[in-house]
Design an enzyme around this catalytic site. Structure first.
Site, PDB file in Angstrom:
ATOM      1  N   GLU A 184       3.011  -6.757   8.571  1.00 24.82           N
ATOM      2  CA  GLU A 184       3.076  -5.287   8.653  1.00 24.82           C
ATOM      3  C   GLU A 184       3.812  -4.701   7.462  1.00 24.82           C
ATOM      4  OE1 GLU A 184       1.538  -2.820  10.576  1.00 24.82           O
ATOM      5  OE2 GLU A 184       0.556  -4.702  11.054  1.00 24.82           O
ATOM      6  N   ARG A 216      -3.341  -9.071 -20.281  1.00 23.50           N
ATOM      7  CA  ARG A 216      -4.311  -8.827 -21.352  1.00 23.50           C
ATOM      8  C   ARG A 216      -3.826  -7.801 -22.371  1.00 23.50           C
ATOM      9  NH1 ARG A 216      -7.679  -4.828 -20.862  1.00 23.50           N
ATOM     10  NH2 ARG A 216      -9.488  -5.767 -21.874  1.00 23.50           N
ATOM     11  N   ASP A 219     -10.480  -0.036 -24.429  1.00 26.27           N
ATOM     12  CA  ASP A 219     -10.563  -0.020 -22.968  1.00 26.27           C
ATOM     13  C   ASP A 219     -10.715   1.393 -22.443  1.00 26.27           C
ATOM     14  OD1 ASP A 219     -10.316  -2.649 -22.573  1.00 26.27           O
ATOM     15  OD2 ASP A 219      -8.176  -2.643 -22.132  1.00 26.27           O
ATOM     16  N   PRO A 276       0.827  -1.223   0.000  1.00 17.52           N
ATOM     17  CA  PRO A 276       0.000   0.000   0.000  1.00 17.52           C
ATOM     18  C   PRO A 276       0.858   1.269   0.000  1.00 17.52           C
ATOM     19  CG  PRO A 276      -0.381  -1.314   2.009  1.00 17.52           C
ATOM     20  CD  PRO A 276       0.608  -2.060   1.174  1.00 17.52           C
TER      21      PRO A 276
HETATM   22  N1  ADE Z   1      -1.019  -4.971   0.146  1.00 16.16           N
HETATM   23  C1  ADE Z   1      -1.996  -4.613   1.011  1.00 16.16           C
HETATM   24  N2  ADE Z   1      -2.778  -3.653   0.500  1.00 16.16           N
HETATM   25  C2  ADE Z   1      -2.283  -3.383  -0.750  1.00 16.16           C
HETATM   26  C3  ADE Z   1      -2.649  -2.479  -1.772  1.00 16.16           C
HETATM   27  N3  ADE Z   1      -3.687  -1.639  -1.646  1.00 16.16           N
HETATM   28  N4  ADE Z   1      -1.922  -2.477  -2.907  1.00 16.16           N
HETATM   29  C4  ADE Z   1      -0.857  -3.296  -3.030  1.00 16.16           C
HETATM   30  N5  ADE Z   1      -0.457  -4.170  -2.097  1.00 16.16           N
HETATM   31  C5  ADE Z   1      -1.154  -4.218  -0.958  1.00 16.16           C
END
Ligand code: ADE
Length: 267
Positions: free
Chosen positions: A131, A169, A184, A104
């Site tokens: 984590e 794809r 797309d 994230p």
């Molecule tokens: N791991 C946990 N959440 C994630 C996300 N939003 N994008 C990529 N990897 C992740």
């Protein structure tokens, strides 16, 4: 594997190899076995493999995580198994063009990013867990940290599948109808128009008459108008970077003018 064997395998898979490193290989493998990606793998158009990170541990319990230095909640993925896994894959399958970490904390994954990755030959995708991953992995092993959106999942497996699906794809031959890929939504920056199939009336809801008219120019005009309206209503941010034809540009200005007028009327 020697270089000739590697080269011939690369040619067979359309030159595109992906290795996904995960602590849940069967979860990733199950998703890759189905649908368009599953068929492309079976036809040898793409070569996607899943690597079990625990194979690269050296203790009886096959531990891949440890407590964080400095304290705090949760566990951190250890560097040693990840370095060993990437090095073993590079030795067997050739030097990767990119090593992607799903996290994230990464840059947002978009169509532009998918197109860039689809032009590479060899990808390694690491699914983060717990984590996070020891920062030395990100510093010394990874070339790209990617996030699929502003929410936190329990691990990088689903994000890795999202990336591999979107990238696969775009490879030649993977999607039967190449024109559909060019249409797309995010290639040009417009959302798609609505779609209908039979029956013409379902539970009192009728298909828009123009689609049944057989008048191709009218149908195309209706679809263009719908793409513009939808994008303006749902994702106006996309219009800032959309590549519009001159007809679309004119239609969009007309739509904006109509809206301005009705705003004035309601003042
Ligand atoms: N791991 C946990 N959440 C994630 C996300 N939003 N994008 C990529 N990897 C992740």
């Amino acid at each position: 594997m020697n270089e000739r064997a590697q080269a011939s395998e690369t040619r067979e898979s359309g030159g595109f190899r992906v290795d996904i490193i995960s602590v849940f290989p069967s979860m990733v493998e199950a998703a890759l076995a189905e649908g368009v990606v599953g068929r492309a793998r079976a036809r040898g158009l793409i070569d996607v493999r899943v690597c079990d990170l625990r194979m690269f541990t050296d203790d009886r319990h096959r531990v891949v995580d440890d407590v964080p230095y400095g304290g705090g909640p949760g566990m951190v993925m250890k560097p040693e198994p990840l370095f060993r896994a990437v090095e073993a894959i590079a030795a067997e399958r050739g030097q990767p063009s990119a090593v992607v970490l799903m996290t994230p904390q990464g840059r947002r994954f978009t169509h532009v990013e998918a197109a860039r990755l689809s032009a590479l030959e060899r990808l390694i995708v690491i699914c983060g867990r717990y984590e996070g991953v020891d920062e030395r992995v990100a510093e010394a092993l990874v070339t790209d940290e990617l996030s699929i959106g502003d929410y936190v999942l329990t691990g990088g497996e689903l994000p890795a599948l999202v990336v591999v699906d979107a990238v696969a794809r775009l490879r030649p031959g993977v999607v039967g109808d190449e024109a559909s890929v060019m249409h797309d939504s995010f290639v040009r920056g417009l959302l798609d128009h609505p779609h209908y199939t039979r029956p013409a009336v379902f539970r009192g809801m009728a298909v828009p008459g123009v689609l049944i008219s057989g008048h191709h120019a009218e149908i195309e005009r209706w679809r263009r108008d719908q793409r513009l309206r939808r994008t303006r209503q749902r994702r106006p941010d996309l219009l800032d970077h959309a590549t519009l034809t001159s007809e679309e540009q004119t239609d969009l200005e007309a739509l904006r003018a109509v809206n301005k007028e009705s705003d004035h009327e309601s003042d």
